[in-house]
Design an enzyme around this catalytic site. Structure first.
Site, PDB file in Angstrom:
ATOM      1  N   SER A  65       0.844  -1.191   0.000  1.00  0.00           N
ATOM      2  CA  SER A  65       0.000   0.000   0.000  1.00  0.00           C
ATOM      3  C   SER A  65       0.880   1.242   0.000  1.00  0.00           C
ATOM      4  CB  SER A  65      -0.907   0.004   1.237  1.00  0.00           C
ATOM      5  OG  SER A  65      -1.728   1.149   1.254  1.00  0.00           O
ATOM      6  N   CYS A  66       0.402   2.278  -0.696  1.00  0.00           N
ATOM      7  CA  CYS A  66       1.127   3.548  -0.743  1.00  0.00           C
ATOM      8  C   CYS A  66       0.127   4.674  -0.470  1.00  0.00           C
ATOM      9  CB  CYS A  66       1.814   3.708  -2.095  1.00  0.00           C
ATOM     10  SG  CYS A  66       0.671   3.705  -3.492  1.00  0.00           S
ATOM     11  N   TYR A  67       0.286   5.811  -1.120  1.00  0.00           N
ATOM     12  CA  TYR A  67      -0.616   6.947  -0.920  1.00  0.00           C
ATOM     13  C   TYR A  67      -1.930   6.745  -1.661  1.00  0.00           C
ATOM     14  CZ  TYR A  67       3.733   9.136   0.532  1.00  0.00           C
ATOM     15  OH  TYR A  67       4.921   9.403   1.156  1.00  0.00           O
ATOM     16  N   PHE A  94      -3.580   4.105   0.720  1.00  0.00           N
ATOM     17  CA  PHE A  94      -4.087   4.437   2.054  1.00  0.00           C
ATOM     18  C   PHE A  94      -5.330   5.310   1.957  1.00  0.00           C
ATOM     19  CE2 PHE A  94      -3.992   6.956   6.057  1.00  0.00           C
ATOM     20  CZ  PHE A  94      -4.253   5.905   6.921  1.00  0.00           C
TER      21      PHE A  94
END
Length: 108
Positions: A65-67, A94
């Site tokens: 998961s990232c931004y 996220f």
């Protein structure tokens, strides 16, 4: 055919964490990770990669998961190339996790 990762929704990621003991790795910067993160997330950075390799096996499901769900794709592909067998990227990152009202942890 080149092996690759699979994109999944935040809800699917949470279900995999609950039912398949999948690890969710959050690749956002330290400030944002420290402020809030998916519940149970491992903060994966260049510095924590060795610890990650010590703690998790190549056959365990790994969810990245990232931004917003973009940079996680590159990390997911990298993990596949390193030999991880079941790698997933969270659509929406996220931001999508929060929109889906899934559990988060706050603070340091």
């Amino acid at each position: 055919m080149e092996e690759t990762f699979t994109e999944i929704t935040p809800q699917q990621a949470w279900e995999m964490m609950q039912n398949e003991d999948a690890v969710l790795v959050d690749i956002r910067d330290m400030v944002r990770f420290s402020h809030s993160r998916p519940q149970g997330a491992f903060h994966l950075t260049n510095h924590s990669y060795g610890k990650f390799l010590d703690e998790y096996d190549y056959d365990e499901p790994v969810i990245v998961s990232c931004y917003h769900g973009v940079s996680s794709r590159n990390t997911a592909q990298y993990l596949v190339e390193q030999g991880f067998e079941r790698v997933y990227s969270v659509k929406g990152g996220f931001e999508g996790w929060v929109r889906s009202e899934l559990p988060i942890e706050l603070g340091y």
